[in-house]
Each structure stands twice: as C-alpha cells, then as structure tokens.
Motif scaffolding. Structure first.
Motif, PDB file in Angstrom:
ATOM      1  N   ASN A 174       0.815  -1.227   0.000  1.00 30.03           N
ATOM      2  CA  ASN A 174       0.000   0.000   0.000  1.00 30.03           C
ATOM      3  C   ASN A 174       0.844   1.271   0.000  1.00 30.03           C
ATOM      4  N   GLN A 175       1.922   1.247  -0.781  1.00 33.41           N
ATOM      5  CA  GLN A 175       2.799   2.413  -0.845  1.00 33.41           C
ATOM      6  C   GLN A 175       2.308   3.409  -1.902  1.00 33.41           C
ATOM      7  N   LEU A 176       2.510   4.711  -1.622  1.00 37.82           N
ATOM      8  CA  LEU A 176       2.110   5.763  -2.545  1.00 37.82           C
ATOM      9  C   LEU A 176       3.057   5.730  -3.749  1.00 37.82           C
ATOM     10  N   THR A 177       2.504   5.452  -4.906  1.00 35.07           N
ATOM     11  CA  THR A 177       3.318   5.159  -6.090  1.00 35.07           C
ATOM     12  C   THR A 177       2.926   6.045  -7.266  1.00 35.07           C
ATOM     13  N   VAL A 178       3.927   6.473  -8.009  1.00 35.71           N
ATOM     14  CA  VAL A 178       3.696   7.262  -9.215  1.00 35.71           C
ATOM     15  C   VAL A 178       3.272   6.319 -10.332  1.00 35.71           C
ATOM     16  N   VAL A 179       2.056   6.501 -10.840  1.00 32.82           N
ATOM     17  CA  VAL A 179       1.564   5.689 -11.958  1.00 32.82           C
ATOM     18  C   VAL A 179       2.100   6.240 -13.267  1.00 32.82           C
ATOM     19  N   GLU A 180       2.061   7.555 -13.384  1.00 35.60           N
ATOM     20  CA  GLU A 180       2.479   8.176 -14.636  1.00 35.60           C
ATOM     21  C   GLU A 180       2.890   9.621 -14.386  1.00 35.60           C
ATOM     22  N   THR A 181       3.967  10.015 -15.036  1.00 37.00           N
ATOM     23  CA  THR A 181       4.410  11.415 -15.004  1.00 37.00           C
ATOM     24  C   THR A 181       3.868  12.104 -16.243  1.00 37.00           C
TER      25      THR A 181
ATOM     26  N   ILE B 165      11.105  12.729 -12.193  1.00 37.76           N
ATOM     27  CA  ILE B 165      10.285  11.745 -11.468  1.00 37.76           C
ATOM     28  C   ILE B 165       9.889  10.651 -12.451  1.00 37.76           C
ATOM     29  N   LYS B 166      10.036   9.396 -12.043  1.00 37.83           N
ATOM     30  CA  LYS B 166       9.804   8.264 -12.934  1.00 37.83           C
ATOM     31  C   LYS B 166       8.523   7.508 -12.576  1.00 37.83           C
ATOM     32  N   ASN B 167       7.913   6.860 -13.573  1.00 38.77           N
ATOM     33  CA  ASN B 167       6.815   5.941 -13.324  1.00 38.77           C
ATOM     34  C   ASN B 167       7.293   4.850 -12.379  1.00 38.77           C
ATOM     35  N   ARG B 168       6.453   4.486 -11.403  1.00 42.26           N
ATOM     36  CA  ARG B 168       6.681   3.471 -10.378  1.00 42.26           C
ATOM     37  C   ARG B 168       7.610   3.938  -9.267  1.00 42.26           C
ATOM     38  N   ASP B 169       8.025   5.211  -9.261  1.00 38.38           N
ATOM     39  CA  ASP B 169       8.707   5.756  -8.087  1.00 38.38           C
ATOM     40  C   ASP B 169       7.757   5.669  -6.894  1.00 38.38           C
TER      41      ASP B 169
ATOM     42  N   ASP C  25      -7.304 -10.394 -24.725  1.00 40.78           N
ATOM     43  CA  ASP C  25      -7.246 -11.446 -25.749  1.00 40.78           C
ATOM     44  C   ASP C  25      -5.807 -11.866 -26.007  1.00 40.78           C
ATOM     45  N   ILE C  26      -4.913 -10.901 -25.952  1.00 39.56           N
ATOM     46  CA  ILE C  26      -3.474 -11.188 -26.064  1.00 39.56           C
ATOM     47  C   ILE C  26      -2.825 -10.685 -24.782  1.00 39.56           C
ATOM     48  N   LEU C  27      -2.419 -11.628 -23.941  1.00 41.79           N
ATOM     49  CA  LEU C  27      -1.793 -11.274 -22.668  1.00 41.79           C
ATOM     50  C   LEU C  27      -0.315 -11.029 -22.899  1.00 41.79           C
ATOM     51  N   LEU C  28       0.113  -9.801 -22.620  1.00 43.36           N
ATOM     52  CA  LEU C  28       1.492  -9.417 -22.913  1.00 43.36           C
ATOM     53  C   LEU C  28       2.025  -8.589 -21.744  1.00 43.36           C
ATOM     54  N   GLU C  29       2.815  -9.240 -20.893  1.00 44.19           N
ATOM     55  CA  GLU C  29       3.330  -8.571 -19.705  1.00 44.19           C
ATOM     56  C   GLU C  29       4.385  -7.534 -20.085  1.00 44.19           C
ATOM     57  N   MET C  30       4.322  -6.391 -19.392  1.00 43.36           N
ATOM     58  CA  MET C  30       5.302  -5.325 -19.640  1.00 43.36           C
ATOM     59  C   MET C  30       5.297  -4.376 -18.453  1.00 43.36           C
ATOM     60  N   ASP C  31       6.461  -3.946 -18.041  1.00 42.57           N
ATOM     61  CA  ASP C  31       6.549  -2.959 -16.969  1.00 42.57           C
ATOM     62  C   ASP C  31       5.936  -1.649 -17.440  1.00 42.57           C
ATOM     63  N   SER C  32       5.078  -1.078 -16.615  1.00 44.29           N
ATOM     64  CA  SER C  32       4.367   0.134 -17.027  1.00 44.29           C
ATOM     65  C   SER C  32       5.292   1.327 -17.239  1.00 44.29           C
ATOM     66  N   SER C  33       6.505   1.253 -16.709  1.00 44.68           N
ATOM     67  CA  SER C  33       7.459   2.351 -16.919  1.00 44.68           C
ATOM     68  C   SER C  33       7.885   2.453 -18.380  1.00 44.68           C
TER      69      SER C  33
ATOM     70  N   GLU D 225      10.436   3.232 -26.660  1.00 43.72           N
ATOM     71  CA  GLU D 225      10.754   2.315 -27.764  1.00 43.72           C
ATOM     72  C   GLU D 225      10.592   0.861 -27.333  1.00 43.72           C
ATOM     73  N   GLU D 226      10.527   0.618 -26.025  1.00 47.78           N
ATOM     74  CA  GLU D 226      10.367  -0.744 -25.507  1.00 47.78           C
ATOM     75  C   GLU D 226       8.905  -1.071 -25.192  1.00 47.78           C
ATOM     76  N   ASP D 227       7.996  -0.273 -25.707  1.00 46.19           N
ATOM     77  CA  ASP D 227       6.569  -0.492 -25.475  1.00 46.19           C
ATOM     78  C   ASP D 227       6.089  -1.614 -26.399  1.00 46.19           C
ATOM     79  N   ILE D 228       6.259  -2.859 -25.942  1.00 50.84           N
ATOM     80  CA  ILE D 228       5.940  -4.015 -26.785  1.00 50.84           C
ATOM     81  C   ILE D 228       4.433  -4.192 -26.954  1.00 50.84           C
TER      82      ILE D 228
END
Length: 450
Positions: free
Chosen positions: A170-177, A188-192, A416-424, A429-432
C-alpha cells in the motif's frame, strides 16, 4: 435517467487507483482548528443516505458503534464516559443514544480537539463500518478537487498520477508522469514510490490527503523523498509547482495510417474531445485505431457510454448495473464515425470506467484487447451532494457486469493477447504492447484489403 434526483447525483466510477482504501479523517487539514461548519444533522444526512442507498443492507448498530469507536480513539479513553448503544432493532432509540453521546463529546472536547474534527472523525467511523474503500465523504474543498480531476482543465501542482499500490504494501506510487510538467523536468519516474511529502510520511495517507500535500500555489515548492527501483538510498527532489493542464484525450496518427488515442480519464469533456480526435484522424486517413486505456483509473459512467457509442453498433449493451433491488442495462446510442479495426490497450491500472469500456468492446467483438489483466473494480459509486454537511458523499450503490454478465470485481478483465510489460516502458521504444497493437492492425488491414 441516472441524474434526475432531488440531490444532484453523478454516477461515477472513480479513478480507482486514486481511492484504494478507506479515507481517514484529514488530520492535516483539521487538527485542532475549531471550525464549526458541520453539525449533528450532517451525521444524520450521511447515515440515512448510506442506510437507504448503499448497495447492500447496512447493519445500523454496527455503523453507529464504529463511529463511536473512532471518536474514542481520538479522545482520552479514561475520561470519556458514554452511554452504550442499545441492542435490538429500534433505530430511533439507537440514534437518540448516539446523538446524545456526540453532543456530550462536542461539549466536553469541542474547544480542545476541534468541533469539525470531531464530526469528521464520527463520519469516518460511520463509513469505515461498511468496509468499502470506495465509499468516501468529501468536504467542500475535497469535493472541488475531486470534480476538477474529472473535468480536466487546469490546477497547480507537479504533474503526476498516483496510486496506493495494493500489491506493494500500500505504498504511494507514481503511476504516470505527465508530459511537460515540473515532475517530468525533475526526472520523477513511473513506479517511483513517494515516501515523504514535505517531511510528512505518506504511510497510511489516503490519496486525497496526498493530493492535498502535492498541490499548492503556483511557484511554491514541495519536497519529495522517493524510493526508486534498483537504487538503495532514497532520492530527494525539490519541485516548484506550476500550472498543470490535463486533457482527457490525446491523439495522433502513427506510421501513416493508425490512429492512436490515449484516454487519461473518463471526464466531463471526454465525449467532445474524443469526437474531435476521431474526426481529425479520419480526415488524416486512419485505417485503424489504438485506444490506450493503460493507467486510466476511470471516471464517469456516462463517459464510458459515450466512448463505446463511438465504436459499437447502436443500442448495444455496454454495462449492467445491479443495485440492491434491481438490474438495469445501459446501451450505446449510435455513432457517426466510420467502422475500422480497433485495438484496446489495458494494464493493471486500467480500472472501473476503463474496464466497463474495455469489457463492452471485448464482449461485442468490436475490439481486440492487448496488455495485462486489468485492476478489477466492479463497484459503482453515486455522488450525493450534501445539503447539511456540505461537500459530497461518494457511496457505492451498485455492482456492474459486462455485456456477457461477467463479474470482474477483484478479478479484472483478461486481454485477448496477454502481454506482460513494466508500465514504466509505456510510450518508449520498448513499449511491446503498442508494437503488438500496430502489428495486429497492419495484418488486419492487409488481410481485408482496407
């Protein structure tokens, strides 16, 4: 319709990542300030609204007992002598005893602790008994901030979307800058993880309390202590607040033929902004759309209906709402936009109105879902503007199901297509997930000759 009631009611699915656990009394705002904006009638209004409109039957004695327990927690227990709430079903007698106790507390402690602080603590205790993290009382200032978060527009802050990360203590986390904001310029970065704001620990703070600390006047400074992945020591940032402009819809044509549309929130202006974006993309020759709902925590249900109506056939079921006494279906109203292949991107922070939209588009086979399993919020809140208490009560009044009557509460939608990726990596360019969406649309267009 849902909005024609004596009290102006807004059906909302709130930014779920902004409301993960029960709101606590705003100690930072009230403390011992002896404000007297609230009264016993404020408690009555909230209690009877919850008793009548909450999605499930309310144990009235348990609710009143919880309120008394919360009050005892802020007072000297050895000197507080209160009358026990009577057993049985006589709500009038229970309310009489409860009000008598509150009156005594206000007389004995109002000047020491703060009149409104006592009432807000009592309200917090009432709602805590529901064990529902989405039912929340907003005072007048909090309600204005809540509305501004859904209207888009401008405010003064640093430019981040935050959540209480239920999967990370339950930590306060940055979802998106947000782009072109002080937070982005400060790196400030995503997931900080935000540990402290101006020296105040974020542990146990609600989202609203955290937002109170992050926002301020233009040009003022706020200091953040941040924990970042793969860095052992906390990072310290001093950020100057500035005007933050948020549009609910961002769009552009990518690779010459794909219309990319990112929805940040389902707000008051979403219908208009999305309509304008689609017209521009159609004019530019878009042959397919990517609707990006990643990190979108929701908003107004009516906005979800508007979005689905842009893509689905007229009179298609978007969502079923199940209240305490009935089930209602809500349908699309038709679109003037050209039908082209559609992909919807989702992730673990796509919630509520995002899930309504994604679920409807998936069940109707209007779109292909790509990404990770969504958050899983299947509860609907109604906003009741309070006449006596001021502010508003956001109360869970229904559960929702997808057109195929799937209950996604605490389960989420499976793409329909499960594709894991870190939200950061979103937008990089690594947005698969985005790459996979483009590949699908290129194949779809080449295969059907469009």
């Amino acid at each position: 319709m849902l909005f024609n009631k004596r009290l102006r009611v807004l059906i909302v699915i709130f930014l779920i990542f902004l409301q993960f656990f029960i709101i606590k009394v705003n100690i930072l705002s009230y403390g011992k300030e002896n404000k007297k904006y609230l009264s016993l009638s404020s408690l009555d209004e909230i209690f009877y609204l919850a008793k009548k409109q909450y999605v499930e039957e309310v144990d009235q004695r348990a609710v009143l007992f919880s309120s008394m327990k919360a009050l005892q927690g802020i007072l000297s227990s050895d000197t507080v002598k209160l009358t026990a709430l009577p057993q049985g079903e006589n709500i009038d007698l229970q309310m009489y005893t409860y009000r008598k106790n509150i009156t005594q507390i206000l007389e004995d402690y109002g000047d020491k602790v703060g009149h409104d602080y006592i009432i807000k603590t009592a309200i917090s205790g009432l709602l805590e008994a529901l064990n529902d993290p989405y039912t929340i009382y907003f005072d007048k200032d909090e309600y204005e901030r809540f509305n501004s978060s859904l209207k888009g527009g401008n405010f003064y802050g640093i430019g981040i979307l935050i959540e209480i990360d239920k999967d990370n203590d339950n930590q306060l986390t940055v979802v998106e800058t947000i782009k072109n904001t002080p937070a982005e310029r400060a790196d400030i970065k995503n997931r900080d993880i935000i540990i402290k704001i101006d020296g105040i620990s974020t542990k146990g703070l609600s989202i609203d309390e955290s937002v109170n600390l992050l926002r301020g006047s233009r040009g003022s400074k706020v200091e953040l202590l941040v924990k970042r992945k793969n860095i052992s020591d906390p990072l310290r940032f001093e950020i100057v607040r500035d005007k933050i402009h948020i549009s609910s819809v961002e769009s552009n044509l990518i690779d010459g033929k794909i219309g990319y549309i990112k929805l940040s929130v389902f707000g008051e202006e979403t219908n208009k902004e999305l309509d304008e974006a689609l017209k521009e993309l159609e004019k530019a020759g878009s042959r397919g759309y990517i609707l990006d709902l990643r990190n979108n925590g929701g908003g107004y249900v009516i906005a979800a209906l508007d979005v689905c109506s842009k893509f689905m056939p007229s009179n298609s079921v978007v969502v079923y709402m199940k209240s305490r006494n009935e089930i209602n279906a809500y349908n699309t109203y038709g679109s003037t936009h050209k039908s082209v292949p559609l992909v919807v991107l989702v992730n673990e922070s796509s919630a509520s109105a995002s899930e309504i939209t994604a679920g409807a588009l998936q069940d109707s086979k209007t779109a292909l879902l790509i990404g990770t399993k969504t958050f899983g919020k299947g509860k609907v809140q109604t906003i009741y503007e309070l006449q006596r208490a001021g502010g508003a009560l956001k109360l869970t009044t229904a559960y929702y199901m997808t057109p195929h009557k799937k209950d996604i509460d605490k389960k989420g939608l499976t793409p329909d297509i499960l594709l894991e990726m870190d939200s950061s990596k979103i937008g990089s360019e690594e947005d698969i997930q985005l790459q996979k969406a483009k590949e699908y649309l290129f194949e779809k267009n080449s295969g059907n000759g469009r």
